[in-house]
Design a protein around this motif. Structure first.
Motif, PDB file in Angstrom:
ATOM      1  N   SER A  17      -1.222  -2.597  -1.333  1.00  7.04           N
ATOM      2  CA  SER A  17      -0.346  -1.997  -1.329  1.00  7.04           C
ATOM      3  C   SER A  17      -0.566  -0.262  -1.277  1.00  7.04           C
ATOM      4  O   SER A  17      -0.681   0.068  -2.502  1.00  7.04           O
ATOM      5  CB  SER A  17       1.186  -2.286  -2.552  1.00  7.04           C
ATOM      6  N   GLU A  18      -0.738   0.699   0.426  1.00 10.79           N
ATOM      7  CA  GLU A  18      -0.629   1.695  -0.603  1.00 10.79           C
ATOM      8  C   GLU A  18      -0.797   2.193   0.857  1.00 10.79           C
ATOM      9  O   GLU A  18      -0.301   1.666   2.027  1.00 10.79           O
ATOM     10  CB  GLU A  18      -3.105   1.315  -0.448  1.00 10.79           C
ATOM     11  N   ARG A  19      -0.996   3.567   1.309  1.00 11.16           N
ATOM     12  CA  ARG A  19      -0.750   4.457   2.207  1.00 11.16           C
ATOM     13  C   ARG A  19      -1.398   4.132   3.054  1.00 11.16           C
ATOM     14  O   ARG A  19      -3.071   4.210   2.491  1.00 11.16           O
ATOM     15  CB  ARG A  19      -0.880   5.544   1.825  1.00 11.16           C
ATOM     16  N   VAL A  20      -1.388   4.107   4.607  1.00 17.23           N
ATOM     17  CA  VAL A  20      -2.659   2.993   4.993  1.00 17.23           C
ATOM     18  C   VAL A  20      -2.477   4.960   6.509  1.00 17.23           C
ATOM     19  O   VAL A  20      -1.477   4.562   6.557  1.00 17.23           O
ATOM     20  CB  VAL A  20      -2.760   2.173   5.753  1.00 17.23           C
ATOM     21  N   SER A  21      -3.798   4.303   7.220  1.00 18.47           N
ATOM     22  CA  SER A  21      -2.950   5.355   8.462  1.00 18.47           C
ATOM     23  C   SER A  21      -2.771   4.254   9.875  1.00 18.47           C
ATOM     24  O   SER A  21      -2.133   4.510  10.734  1.00 18.47           O
ATOM     25  CB  SER A  21      -4.365   6.228   8.984  1.00 18.47           C
ATOM     26  N   GLU A  22      -3.565   2.815   9.617  1.00 15.89           N
ATOM     27  CA  GLU A  22      -2.910   2.277  10.895  1.00 15.89           C
ATOM     28  C   GLU A  22      -3.476   0.702  10.631  1.00 15.89           C
ATOM     29  O   GLU A  22      -3.970   0.347   9.741  1.00 15.89           O
ATOM     30  CB  GLU A  22      -4.406   2.315  12.362  1.00 15.89           C
ATOM     31  N   VAL A  23      -2.372  -0.340  10.671  1.00 16.51           N
ATOM     32  CA  VAL A  23      -2.921  -1.409  10.980  1.00 16.51           C
ATOM     33  C   VAL A  23      -2.750  -2.251  12.163  1.00 16.51           C
ATOM     34  O   VAL A  23      -1.821  -2.363  12.628  1.00 16.51           O
ATOM     35  CB  VAL A  23      -2.022  -2.252   9.775  1.00 16.51           C
ATOM     36  N   VAL A  24      -3.702  -3.129  12.268  1.00 15.79           N
ATOM     37  CA  VAL A  24      -3.419  -3.917  13.515  1.00 15.79           C
ATOM     38  C   VAL A  24      -3.345  -5.817  12.908  1.00 15.79           C
ATOM     39  O   VAL A  24      -4.051  -6.230  11.608  1.00 15.79           O
ATOM     40  CB  VAL A  24      -4.534  -3.985  14.270  1.00 15.79           C
ATOM     41  N   ILE A  25      -2.221  -6.525  12.975  1.00 16.65           N
ATOM     42  CA  ILE A  25      -1.479  -7.749  12.932  1.00 16.65           C
ATOM     43  C   ILE A  25      -1.505  -8.180  13.983  1.00 16.65           C
ATOM     44  O   ILE A  25      -1.229  -8.382  14.896  1.00 16.65           O
ATOM     45  CB  ILE A  25       0.010  -7.453  12.590  1.00 16.65           C
TER      46      ILE A  25
END
Length: 135
Positions: A17-25
């Motif tokens: 649980s955090e702030r991110v710039s990008e996630v690929v799912i």
């Protein structure tokens, strides 16, 4: 670059649980890259790798075994049926899931629809197993 909140949750625990710039799912219809201000979307998740790029550029990976994702412009929550950090994956556990799916296919008591779902799951697990060889 804009950031957003990402949560990866499994029945066992909150993995991230955090702030991110990008996630690929690994969405059922194909891999999706989620970034800040993404259009609202809900999608099912197939077995695969979730790649998370933190604000500082650090990349972490998680192995998921199905679930669904709720994507909003301000964040993304992925509720996984099961998930583990990629560096903690137990290859024996994946092999057991593959064997269980094969055994279920050999059981002739299921409907055609159920057999199709199991065949798809087996294909996805086999592909995941191949991807993990590269790690």
């Amino acid at each position: 670059m804009a950031d957003f909140n990402f949560e990866l949750v499994s029945p066992e625990r909150l993995l991230l649980s955090e702030r991110v710039s990008e996630v690929v799912i690994p969405a059922t219809e194909g891999e999706m890259t989620v970034m800040a201000n993404h259009a609202p979307t809900m999608t099912t998740i197939r077995p695969g790798i979730v790649t998370v790029k933190a604000i500082d550029g650090k990349v972490t990976r998680y192995v998921v075994f199905g679930g669904f994702a709720d994507i909003l412009p301000t964040g993304c929550t992925l509720l996984a049926e099961s998930a583990v950090p990629a560096d903690e994956i137990d290859r024996v556990a994946i092999d057991k899931r593959i064997e269980a799916a094969k055994a279920e296919l050999q059981d002739g008591t299921h409907s055609d629809e159920h057999r199709t779902r199991v065949e798809t799951f087996l294909t996805e697990l086999t592909q995941l197993n191949g991807i993990l060889v590269a790690f």
